[in-house]
Design a protein around this motif. Structure first.
Motif, mmCIF file in Angstrom:
data_model
loop_
_atom_site.group_PDB
_atom_site.id
_atom_site.type_symbol
_atom_site.label_atom_id
_atom_site.label_comp_id
_atom_site.label_asym_id
_atom_site.label_seq_id
_atom_site.Cartn_x
_atom_site.Cartn_y
_atom_site.Cartn_z
ATOM 1 N N PRO A 199 -18.766 -29.839 -6.539
ATOM 2 C CA PRO A 199 -19.638 -30.587 -5.666
ATOM 3 C C PRO A 199 -21.089 -29.693 -5.569
ATOM 4 C CG PRO A 199 -17.811 -30.099 -4.436
ATOM 5 C CD PRO A 199 -17.650 -29.145 -5.787
ATOM 6 N N GLU A 200 -21.197 -28.156 -6.017
ATOM 7 C CA GLU A 200 -22.301 -27.690 -5.638
ATOM 8 C C GLU A 200 -23.050 -27.773 -7.146
ATOM 9 O OE1 GLU A 200 -23.892 -22.834 -5.288
ATOM 10 O OE2 GLU A 200 -21.881 -23.520 -4.803
ATOM 11 N N ILE A 201 -22.467 -27.922 -8.333
ATOM 12 C CA ILE A 201 -23.024 -28.225 -9.740
ATOM 13 C C ILE A 201 -23.797 -29.464 -9.220
ATOM 14 C CG2 ILE A 201 -22.866 -28.385 -11.967
ATOM 15 C CD1 ILE A 201 -20.648 -26.152 -11.799
ATOM 16 N N LEU A 202 -22.780 -30.712 -8.959
ATOM 17 C CA LEU A 202 -23.478 -32.101 -9.030
ATOM 18 C C LEU A 202 -24.873 -32.150 -8.156
ATOM 19 C CD1 LEU A 202 -20.239 -33.943 -8.412
ATOM 20 C CD2 LEU A 202 -21.760 -34.040 -10.291
ATOM 21 N N GLU A 203 -25.143 -31.180 -7.223
ATOM 22 C CA GLU A 203 -26.287 -31.291 -6.406
ATOM 23 C C GLU A 203 -27.298 -30.681 -7.074
ATOM 24 O OE1 GLU A 203 -26.733 -32.422 -3.236
ATOM 25 O OE2 GLU A 203 -24.722 -33.113 -3.132
ATOM 26 N N MET A 204 -27.073 -30.315 -8.511
ATOM 27 C CA MET A 204 -28.434 -29.499 -9.026
ATOM 28 C C MET A 204 -29.064 -30.959 -9.742
ATOM 29 S SD MET A 204 -26.307 -26.548 -11.005
ATOM 30 C CE MET A 204 -27.619 -26.364 -12.383
ATOM 31 N N ASP A 205 -30.387 -30.447 -9.444
ATOM 32 C CA ASP A 205 -31.422 -31.629 -10.392
ATOM 33 C C ASP A 205 -31.254 -31.631 -11.799
ATOM 34 O OD1 ASP A 205 -33.502 -33.263 -9.928
ATOM 35 O OD2 ASP A 205 -34.933 -32.107 -10.463
ATOM 36 N N GLY A 206 -30.684 -33.123 -12.286
ATOM 37 C CA GLY A 206 -30.601 -33.228 -13.461
ATOM 38 C C GLY A 206 -29.300 -33.222 -14.002
ATOM 39 N N VAL A 207 -28.137 -32.994 -13.226
ATOM 40 C CA VAL A 207 -26.624 -33.002 -13.191
ATOM 41 C C VAL A 207 -26.210 -34.207 -12.954
ATOM 42 C CG1 VAL A 207 -24.555 -32.093 -12.930
ATOM 43 C CG2 VAL A 207 -26.528 -30.571 -13.255
ATOM 44 N N VAL A 208 -25.783 -35.172 -13.767
ATOM 45 C CA VAL A 208 -25.014 -36.329 -13.389
ATOM 46 C C VAL A 208 -23.481 -36.370 -13.610
ATOM 47 C CG1 VAL A 208 -27.215 -37.452 -14.295
ATOM 48 C CG2 VAL A 208 -25.482 -37.063 -15.951
ATOM 49 N N ALA A 209 -22.746 -35.514 -14.153
ATOM 50 C CA ALA A 209 -21.556 -35.531 -14.336
ATOM 51 C C ALA A 209 -21.017 -34.281 -14.210
ATOM 52 C CB ALA A 209 -21.054 -36.487 -15.115
ATOM 53 N N VAL A 210 -20.061 -33.878 -13.610
ATOM 54 C CA VAL A 210 -19.025 -32.520 -13.975
ATOM 55 C C VAL A 210 -17.706 -32.891 -14.112
ATOM 56 C CG1 VAL A 210 -18.333 -30.115 -13.134
ATOM 57 C CG2 VAL A 210 -20.504 -31.192 -12.451
ATOM 58 N N GLN A 211 -16.969 -32.318 -15.257
ATOM 59 C CA GLN A 211 -15.453 -32.425 -15.387
ATOM 60 C C GLN A 211 -14.992 -31.128 -15.486
ATOM 61 O OE1 GLN A 211 -16.774 -35.192 -18.891
ATOM 62 N NE2 GLN A 211 -14.700 -35.573 -18.530
ATOM 63 N N GLU A 212 -13.905 -30.985 -14.546
ATOM 64 C CA GLU A 212 -12.983 -29.728 -14.672
ATOM 65 C C GLU A 212 -12.081 -29.891 -15.797
ATOM 66 O OE1 GLU A 212 -10.407 -27.174 -11.623
ATOM 67 O OE2 GLU A 212 -11.249 -29.072 -10.648
ATOM 68 N N LEU A 213 -11.948 -28.883 -16.657
ATOM 69 C CA LEU A 213 -11.174 -28.715 -17.757
ATOM 70 C C LEU A 213 -9.962 -27.850 -17.480
ATOM 71 C CD1 LEU A 213 -13.976 -28.735 -20.584
ATOM 72 C CD2 LEU A 213 -12.821 -30.566 -19.721
ATOM 73 N N VAL A 214 -8.659 -28.143 -17.765
ATOM 74 C CA VAL A 214 -7.766 -27.397 -17.667
ATOM 75 C C VAL A 214 -6.974 -26.592 -18.701
ATOM 76 C CG1 VAL A 214 -7.084 -28.627 -15.585
ATOM 77 C CG2 VAL A 214 -5.981 -29.063 -17.622
ATOM 78 N N THR A 215 -7.616 -26.801 -19.991
ATOM 79 C CA THR A 215 -7.143 -26.112 -21.084
ATOM 80 C C THR A 215 -8.417 -25.430 -22.045
ATOM 81 O OG1 THR A 215 -7.609 -28.091 -22.445
ATOM 82 C CG2 THR A 215 -5.197 -27.367 -21.486
ATOM 83 N N GLY A 216 -8.148 -24.455 -22.613
ATOM 84 C CA GLY A 216 -9.341 -23.801 -23.208
ATOM 85 C C GLY A 216 -10.216 -23.120 -22.692
ATOM 86 N N GLU A 217 -10.945 -22.033 -23.111
ATOM 87 C CA GLU A 217 -11.845 -21.031 -22.529
ATOM 88 C C GLU A 217 -12.788 -21.829 -21.487
ATOM 89 O OE1 GLU A 217 -14.612 -17.332 -23.270
ATOM 90 O OE2 GLU A 217 -12.889 -17.881 -24.919
ATOM 91 N N GLN A 218 -13.562 -22.713 -22.038
ATOM 92 C CA GLN A 218 -14.501 -23.415 -21.260
ATOM 93 C C GLN A 218 -13.806 -24.339 -20.350
ATOM 94 O OE1 GLN A 218 -15.040 -23.500 -24.885
ATOM 95 N NE2 GLN A 218 -15.998 -21.562 -24.562
ATOM 96 N N ASN A 219 -13.947 -24.379 -18.972
ATOM 97 C CA ASN A 219 -13.306 -25.188 -18.103
ATOM 98 C C ASN A 219 -13.937 -25.946 -17.188
ATOM 99 O OD1 ASN A 219 -14.379 -22.825 -16.168
ATOM 100 N ND2 ASN A 219 -12.503 -21.927 -16.010
#
Length: 161
Positions: A87-107
């Motif tokens: 939710p905090e990232i979604l409040e950032m100016d310019g951010v339109v989507a955030v996906q939480e990933l459950v596999t891999g190093e990038q999450n």
């Protein structure tokens, strides 16, 4: 509501809403499903109240609206905090989507639209300030979506035959 509670009429309604919710009347959907207008309206209300239909939004061409850069930022956050950060990232100016990933190093996969490279840098810095590492940045040329095919009973019937 579990997936098995969704019947063919619900799937047809979901498909129609994904196709064009703005211009698809309950009467149009009723014709497709062989049900009444009131049945479709009640089903849509139920799907909304149970959280299956989470909302309706416009599909915006960001490039044509003055934001030529669409970036995917593959990020790494601490596992216990990644969900809390969304939710905090979604409040950032310019951010339109955030996906939480459950596999891999990038999450976390953050999608941002911007006018300039400096805008992307500012977002990356803000993520870093939150304790999130940006592992990779990918510039997207096009982004298209389609309704989920398993909701289309006609297409599903063709594949079964």
């Amino acid at each position: 509501m579990a997936g098995e509670d969704i019947d063919d009429v619900d799937r047809a309604i979901l498909y129609a809403l994904q196709e064009d919710a703005r211009n698809m009347s309950s009467g149009d959907i009723a014709k497709r499903t062989g049900t009444s207008d009131s049945t479709v309206r009640k089903r849509i209300q139920r799907l909304e109240s149970e959280g299956v239909v989470k909302g309706y939004s416009a599909s915006v061409d960001y490039q044509k609206s003055g934001y030529p850069l669409r970036m995917l930022l593959y990020c790494t956050a601490s596992i216990p905090k990644r969900g809390e950060l969304v939710p905090e990232i979604l409040e950032m100016d310019g951010v339109v989507a955030v996906q939480e990933l459950v596999t891999g190093e990038q999450n976390l996969l953050v999608t941002a639209v911007c006018e300039t490279d400096d805008d992307i840098t500012a977002i990356a810095q803000e993520l870093l300030d939150m304790g999130v590492t940006v592992a990779d940045e990918v510039l997207v040329r096009t982004h298209e979506t389609t309704p989920f095919g398993k909701f289309d009973s006609e297409r599903h019937a063709e594949n079964d035959s």
